[in-house]
Design a protein around this motif. Sequence first.
Motif, PDB file in Angstrom:
ATOM      1  N   ASP A 104      29.526  40.207  12.541  1.00 49.01           N
ATOM      2  CA  ASP A 104      30.902  39.899  12.153  1.00 49.01           C
ATOM      3  C   ASP A 104      31.870  40.961  12.674  1.00 49.01           C
ATOM      4  O   ASP A 104      32.927  40.642  13.217  1.00 49.01           O
ATOM      5  CB  ASP A 104      31.032  39.779  10.634  1.00 49.01           C
ATOM      6  CG  ASP A 104      30.320  38.554  10.075  1.00 49.01           C
ATOM      7  OD1 ASP A 104      29.976  37.640  10.855  1.00 49.01           O
ATOM      8  OD2 ASP A 104      30.100  38.526   8.841  1.00 49.01           O
ATOM      9  N   TYR A 105      31.495  42.223  12.518  1.00 46.09           N
ATOM     10  CA  TYR A 105      32.347  43.315  12.982  1.00 46.09           C
ATOM     11  C   TYR A 105      32.504  43.273  14.503  1.00 46.09           C
ATOM     12  O   TYR A 105      33.619  43.396  15.025  1.00 46.09           O
ATOM     13  CB  TYR A 105      31.783  44.673  12.546  1.00 46.09           C
ATOM     14  CG  TYR A 105      32.583  45.816  13.109  1.00 46.09           C
ATOM     15  CD1 TYR A 105      33.810  46.162  12.565  1.00 46.09           C
ATOM     16  CD2 TYR A 105      32.124  46.528  14.216  1.00 46.09           C
ATOM     17  CE1 TYR A 105      34.564  47.191  13.108  1.00 46.09           C
ATOM     18  CE2 TYR A 105      32.874  47.558  14.764  1.00 46.09           C
ATOM     19  CZ  TYR A 105      34.091  47.887  14.202  1.00 46.09           C
ATOM     20  OH  TYR A 105      34.836  48.895  14.744  1.00 46.09           O
ATOM     21  N   LEU A 106      31.395  43.101  15.219  1.00 45.65           N
ATOM     22  CA  LEU A 106      31.456  43.074  16.678  1.00 45.65           C
ATOM     23  C   LEU A 106      32.259  41.881  17.180  1.00 45.65           C
ATOM     24  O   LEU A 106      33.017  41.998  18.145  1.00 45.65           O
ATOM     25  CB  LEU A 106      30.043  43.057  17.279  1.00 45.65           C
ATOM     26  CG  LEU A 106      29.255  44.362  17.145  1.00 45.65           C
ATOM     27  CD1 LEU A 106      27.801  44.150  17.561  1.00 45.65           C
ATOM     28  CD2 LEU A 106      29.889  45.464  17.978  1.00 45.65           C
ATOM     29  N   GLN A 107      32.130  40.741  16.532  1.00 49.91           N
ATOM     30  CA  GLN A 107      32.900  39.572  16.943  1.00 49.91           C
ATOM     31  C   GLN A 107      34.387  39.772  16.666  1.00 49.91           C
ATOM     32  O   GLN A 107      35.227  39.374  17.473  1.00 49.91           O
ATOM     33  CB  GLN A 107      32.361  38.315  16.265  1.00 49.91           C
ATOM     34  CG  GLN A 107      31.009  37.916  16.824  1.00 49.91           C
ATOM     35  CD  GLN A 107      30.325  36.826  16.045  1.00 49.91           C
ATOM     36  OE1 GLN A 107      30.649  36.543  14.896  1.00 49.91           O
ATOM     37  NE2 GLN A 107      29.340  36.197  16.673  1.00 49.91           N
ATOM     38  N   PHE A 108      34.712  40.407  15.548  1.00 50.47           N
ATOM     39  CA  PHE A 108      36.110  40.736  15.261  1.00 50.47           C
ATOM     40  C   PHE A 108      36.648  41.700  16.312  1.00 50.47           C
ATOM     41  O   PHE A 108      37.733  41.492  16.860  1.00 50.47           O
ATOM     42  CB  PHE A 108      36.231  41.360  13.858  1.00 50.47           C
ATOM     43  CG  PHE A 108      37.610  41.886  13.576  1.00 50.47           C
ATOM     44  CD1 PHE A 108      38.639  41.013  13.236  1.00 50.47           C
ATOM     45  CD2 PHE A 108      37.877  43.239  13.653  1.00 50.47           C
ATOM     46  CE1 PHE A 108      39.918  41.498  12.984  1.00 50.47           C
ATOM     47  CE2 PHE A 108      39.151  43.733  13.404  1.00 50.47           C
ATOM     48  CZ  PHE A 108      40.172  42.855  13.065  1.00 50.47           C
ATOM     49  N   GLU A 109      35.878  42.736  16.597  1.00 49.82           N
ATOM     50  CA  GLU A 109      36.283  43.721  17.591  1.00 49.82           C
ATOM     51  C   GLU A 109      36.442  43.065  18.968  1.00 49.82           C
ATOM     52  O   GLU A 109      37.393  43.358  19.694  1.00 49.82           O
ATOM     53  CB  GLU A 109      35.256  44.847  17.656  1.00 49.82           C
ATOM     54  CG  GLU A 109      35.687  46.011  18.505  1.00 49.82           C
ATOM     55  CD  GLU A 109      34.717  47.181  18.438  1.00 49.82           C
ATOM     56  OE1 GLU A 109      35.000  48.164  19.126  1.00 49.82           O
ATOM     57  OE2 GLU A 109      33.695  47.119  17.727  1.00 49.82           O
ATOM     58  N   LEU A 110      35.546  42.161  19.307  1.00 50.82           N
ATOM     59  CA  LEU A 110      35.630  41.461  20.583  1.00 50.82           C
ATOM     60  C   LEU A 110      36.919  40.637  20.665  1.00 50.82           C
ATOM     61  O   LEU A 110      37.578  40.611  21.703  1.00 50.82           O
ATOM     62  CB  LEU A 110      34.402  40.564  20.776  1.00 50.82           C
ATOM     63  CG  LEU A 110      34.306  39.838  22.105  1.00 50.82           C
ATOM     64  CD1 LEU A 110      34.267  40.831  23.275  1.00 50.82           C
ATOM     65  CD2 LEU A 110      33.066  38.958  22.125  1.00 50.82           C
ATOM     66  N   GLY A 111      37.289  40.002  19.584  1.00 53.33           N
ATOM     67  CA  GLY A 111      38.540  39.244  19.554  1.00 53.33           C
ATOM     68  C   GLY A 111      39.749  40.144  19.773  1.00 53.33           C
ATOM     69  O   GLY A 111      40.681  39.793  20.514  1.00 53.33           O
ATOM     70  N   GLN A 112      39.739  41.307  19.131  1.00 53.71           N
ATOM     71  CA  GLN A 112      40.831  42.262  19.300  1.00 53.71           C
ATOM     72  C   GLN A 112      40.890  42.765  20.743  1.00 53.71           C
ATOM     73  O   GLN A 112      41.968  42.900  21.322  1.00 53.71           O
ATOM     74  CB  GLN A 112      40.658  43.451  18.341  1.00 53.71           C
ATOM     75  CG  GLN A 112      40.708  43.084  16.876  1.00 53.71           C
ATOM     76  CD  GLN A 112      42.085  42.616  16.466  1.00 53.71           C
ATOM     77  OE1 GLN A 112      43.076  43.245  16.775  1.00 53.71           O
ATOM     78  NE2 GLN A 112      42.144  41.487  15.788  1.00 53.71           N
ATOM     79  N   LEU A 113      39.734  43.046  21.307  1.00 58.83           N
ATOM     80  CA  LEU A 113      39.680  43.521  22.691  1.00 58.83           C
ATOM     81  C   LEU A 113      40.135  42.448  23.665  1.00 58.83           C
ATOM     82  O   LEU A 113      40.807  42.751  24.656  1.00 58.83           O
ATOM     83  CB  LEU A 113      38.264  43.983  23.032  1.00 58.83           C
ATOM     84  CG  LEU A 113      37.852  45.301  22.392  1.00 58.83           C
ATOM     85  CD1 LEU A 113      36.348  45.481  22.473  1.00 58.83           C
ATOM     86  CD2 LEU A 113      38.583  46.454  23.062  1.00 58.83           C
ATOM     87  N   ILE A 139      19.371  39.272  20.287  1.00 59.35           N
ATOM     88  CA  ILE A 139      17.963  39.362  20.685  1.00 59.35           C
ATOM     89  C   ILE A 139      17.134  39.938  19.544  1.00 59.35           C
ATOM     90  O   ILE A 139      16.003  39.516  19.300  1.00 59.35           O
ATOM     91  CB  ILE A 139      17.817  40.209  21.969  1.00 59.35           C
ATOM     92  CG1 ILE A 139      18.405  39.438  23.152  1.00 59.35           C
ATOM     93  CG2 ILE A 139      16.358  40.585  22.221  1.00 59.35           C
ATOM     94  CD1 ILE A 139      18.542  40.257  24.419  1.00 59.35           C
ATOM     95  N   GLU A 140      17.720  40.884  18.821  1.00 62.63           N
ATOM     96  CA  GLU A 140      17.033  41.538  17.700  1.00 62.63           C
ATOM     97  C   GLU A 140      16.758  40.560  16.559  1.00 62.63           C
ATOM     98  O   GLU A 140      15.757  40.690  15.847  1.00 62.63           O
ATOM     99  CB  GLU A 140      17.916  42.697  17.203  1.00 62.63           C
ATOM    100  CG  GLU A 140      17.339  43.527  16.098  1.00 62.63           C
ATOM    101  CD  GLU A 140      18.313  44.630  15.684  1.00 62.63           C
ATOM    102  OE1 GLU A 140      18.539  44.771  14.466  1.00 62.63           O
ATOM    103  OE2 GLU A 140      18.844  45.325  16.563  1.00 62.63           O
ATOM    104  N   ILE A 141      17.631  39.591  16.379  1.00 65.29           N
ATOM    105  CA  ILE A 141      17.457  38.607  15.308  1.00 65.29           C
ATOM    106  C   ILE A 141      16.345  37.647  15.731  1.00 65.29           C
ATOM    107  O   ILE A 141      16.386  37.062  16.807  1.00 65.29           O
ATOM    108  CB  ILE A 141      18.769  37.839  15.050  1.00 65.29           C
ATOM    109  CG1 ILE A 141      19.857  38.812  14.587  1.00 65.29           C
ATOM    110  CG2 ILE A 141      18.555  36.739  14.019  1.00 65.29           C
ATOM    111  CD1 ILE A 141      21.246  38.217  14.569  1.00 65.29           C
ATOM    112  N   ASP A 180      22.670  43.163   6.912  1.00 68.60           N
ATOM    113  CA  ASP A 180      23.153  44.212   7.804  1.00 68.60           C
ATOM    114  C   ASP A 180      23.456  43.649   9.196  1.00 68.60           C
ATOM    115  O   ASP A 180      24.494  43.949   9.788  1.00 68.60           O
ATOM    116  CB  ASP A 180      22.126  45.344   7.906  1.00 68.60           C
ATOM    117  CG  ASP A 180      22.580  46.455   8.830  1.00 68.60           C
ATOM    118  OD1 ASP A 180      23.697  46.989   8.625  1.00 68.60           O
ATOM    119  OD2 ASP A 180      21.824  46.784   9.778  1.00 68.60           O
ATOM    120  N   GLN A 181      22.556  42.830   9.698  1.00 65.96           N
ATOM    121  CA  GLN A 181      22.766  42.234  11.020  1.00 65.96           C
ATOM    122  C   GLN A 181      24.001  41.335  11.018  1.00 65.96           C
ATOM    123  O   GLN A 181      24.784  41.348  11.969  1.00 65.96           O
ATOM    124  CB  GLN A 181      21.531  41.438  11.441  1.00 65.96           C
ATOM    125  CG  GLN A 181      20.331  42.289  11.750  1.00 65.96           C
ATOM    126  CD  GLN A 181      19.059  41.472  11.905  1.00 65.96           C
ATOM    127  OE1 GLN A 181      18.903  40.413  11.294  1.00 65.96           O
ATOM    128  NE2 GLN A 181      18.143  41.964  12.733  1.00 65.96           N
TER     129      GLN A 181
END
Length: 88
Positions: A51-60, A34-36, A45-46
Motif C-alpha cells: 500500500d505504501y509503495l503504491q501510494f509513493e508510486l502514484g506521488q512519483l 515475488i516474495e508473496i 506487513d506485506q
Amino acid sequence: MTPDNAVINEWRERKDMTLAVKERVEHQIRALNIEIMPGHDPDVDQQQRLDYLQFELGQLQQAFDEAEQNYLTNSSGLDQPERGQDNG
C-alpha cells in the motif's frame, strides 16, 4: 523570449531524478510481489508495504508528469526564433 537554460536543465534533472526513484519503487513492488507466495494473500506487513509503495508510486508519477510537462514546455521554444524576429 526563450527560457533560461538553467531553468530547462533544472526541469530535466528533476524529471530524470524522479524517473530514477520511480523505477526503484517499481522494482521494490515487483520484488515484494515475488516474495508473496502465489495463491496466498499478502500478510499484514506485506500488504502495508505494498500500500505504501503504491501510494509513493502514484506521488512519483504525478511529480514525473509535472516535471516532464514543465521540461517540454520550457524547452519547446529553444529552436524557434523569438516573436517579431525572422530567421533571415
